[in-house]
Design a protein around this motif. Structure first.
Motif, PDB file in Angstrom:
ATOM      1  N   THR A   1      80.581 -36.566 -58.332  1.00 58.88           N
ATOM      2  CA  THR A   1      81.193 -35.664 -57.364  1.00 58.88           C
ATOM      3  C   THR A   1      82.706 -35.801 -57.456  1.00 58.88           C
TER       4      THR A   1
ATOM      5  N   GLU B   1      84.932 -30.009 -51.449  1.00 59.96           N
ATOM      6  CA  GLU B   1      84.048 -30.535 -52.479  1.00 59.96           C
ATOM      7  C   GLU B   1      84.113 -29.627 -53.708  1.00 59.96           C
TER       8      GLU B   1
ATOM      9  N   LEU C   1      83.133 -30.708 -57.115  1.00 61.05           N
ATOM     10  CA  LEU C   1      81.924 -30.952 -57.909  1.00 61.05           C
ATOM     11  C   LEU C   1      80.904 -31.674 -57.039  1.00 61.05           C
ATOM     12  N   ARG C   2      79.640 -31.273 -57.190  1.00 64.54           N
ATOM     13  CA  ARG C   2      78.587 -31.809 -56.324  1.00 64.54           C
ATOM     14  C   ARG C   2      77.439 -32.365 -57.170  1.00 64.54           C
ATOM     15  N   GLY C   3      77.357 -33.658 -57.279  1.00 62.41           N
ATOM     16  CA  GLY C   3      76.217 -34.309 -57.921  1.00 62.41           C
ATOM     17  C   GLY C   3      75.930 -33.864 -59.334  1.00 62.41           C
ATOM     18  N   VAL C   4      76.944 -33.846 -60.186  1.00 66.02           N
ATOM     19  CA  VAL C   4      76.785 -33.366 -61.569  1.00 66.02           C
ATOM     20  C   VAL C   4      76.098 -34.423 -62.441  1.00 66.02           C
TER      21      VAL C   4
ATOM     22  N   SER D   1      85.107 -22.355 -60.019  1.00 67.37           N
ATOM     23  CA  SER D   1      83.793 -22.999 -59.969  1.00 67.37           C
ATOM     24  C   SER D   1      83.870 -24.509 -60.166  1.00 67.37           C
TER      25      SER D   1
ATOM     26  N   LEU E   1      78.008 -23.627 -64.171  1.00 69.61           N
ATOM     27  CA  LEU E   1      78.664 -24.326 -63.071  1.00 69.61           C
ATOM     28  C   LEU E   1      78.984 -23.301 -61.991  1.00 69.61           C
TER      29      LEU E   1
ATOM     30  N   ARG F   1      79.981 -23.160 -57.835  1.00 67.71           N
ATOM     31  CA  ARG F   1      80.322 -23.847 -56.593  1.00 67.71           C
ATOM     32  C   ARG F   1      80.142 -25.355 -56.714  1.00 67.71           C
TER      33      ARG F   1
ATOM     34  N   VAL G   1      78.135 -27.023 -58.641  1.00 67.46           N
ATOM     35  CA  VAL G   1      76.802 -27.483 -59.012  1.00 67.46           C
ATOM     36  C   VAL G   1      76.509 -27.077 -60.456  1.00 67.46           C
TER      37      VAL G   1
ATOM     38  N   THR H   1      73.881 -26.587 -63.466  1.00 68.38           N
ATOM     39  CA  THR H   1      72.454 -26.415 -63.707  1.00 68.38           C
ATOM     40  C   THR H   1      72.218 -25.915 -65.129  1.00 68.38           C
TER      41      THR H   1
END
Length: 241
Positions: A10, A22, A24-27, A45, A218, A220, A222, A224
């Motif tokens: 993060t 925030e 970066l969230r839990g990359v 992003s 990427l 917001r 997150v 994936t």
């Protein structure tokens, strides 16, 4: 064994009103030797923040980053600088070439910080790299006399001249026309593959992202994984990234 691994990373900053942004969230991300990964995302992003973490230019607020299975938070400042200089090559959209210096002098620049045989052979090594990207005949040309595609090839040669194990390409075709951009990405992928380097392309251009072997989005903060079909769907005009 992964060359680079992010676990639960993060990154957040404190705002003037004492709120928390925030970014970066839990990359989570694992990149192996010889891998080619693309990360696509809109402006805002978190792409630039993620690039800085991947390139050991910044540290996460939480989570862990490993390089060669070693936790990067255990690196001293000198070790971070040394690893970044020797193991990571950066390629940027705006080329960042030194004006008034020849293509050869630009490519030689990273070798001024090399040691031993690499330092003393820097001119020959730089010429070999220029030849590898098809610009040996333009070695004595200054950037102002080169086309956009040629300037990007010089930037690629400069990034690869020390034999990095990880190449970070930040919007590498953003300043190029479509045909030249495809050619440059093909060259970058070929050179990275032949040298065994891992390549991470960070871009807003879904067509460029689709050239990689593994794809991520990427959004917001997150990250994936997505398949290539989804990446190309994101290139539609109404969903511009």
């Amino acid at each position: 064994m992964s060359l680079l691994r992010l676990e639960g990373v993060t990154r957040s900053v404190l705002l003037p009103d004492e709120g928390i942004l925030e970014i970066l969230r839990g990359v989570d991300l694992a990149v192996d030797v010889g891998d080619h990964v693309s990360i696509v995302g809109r402006s805002g992003s978190g792409k630039s923040t993620l690039l800085n973490l991947l390139g050991l230019l910044d540290t996460p607020t939480a989570g862990s980053i490993f390089f060669d299975d070693r936790l990067t938070s255990s690196f001293s400042a000198n070790e971070r600088d040394r690893s970044r200089g020797a193991d990571i090559g950066f390629i940027f959209q705006q080329f960042n070439l030194l004006g008034g210096r020849t293509a050869l002098e630009n490519v030689m620049t990273p070798l001024l910080y090399a040691t031993g045989r690499m330092f003393w052979r820097r001119r020959q090594v730089a010429m070999e790299m220029l030849d590898r990207v098809g610009l040996a005949s333009r070695a004595q040309s200054i950037p102002e006399k080169l086309s956009g595609g040629e300037q990007q090839r010089v930037a690629i040669a400069r990034a690869l001249v020390r034999g990095p194990r990880l190449i970070l390409a930040d919007e590498p075709t953003g300043a190029l026309d479509i045909e030249t951009g495809v050619s440059v990405m093909g060259l970058l992928d070929d050179v990275a593959e032949s040298s065994g380097a891992a390549l991470i392309t960070i871009t807003h251009d879904a067509n460029v992202a689709a050239l990689a072997r593994r794809h991520y989005r990427l959004d917001r903060g997150v990250l994936t994984p997505v398949d290539v079909g989804r990446v190309l769907a994101l290139a539609a005009p109404e969903v511009t990234l």
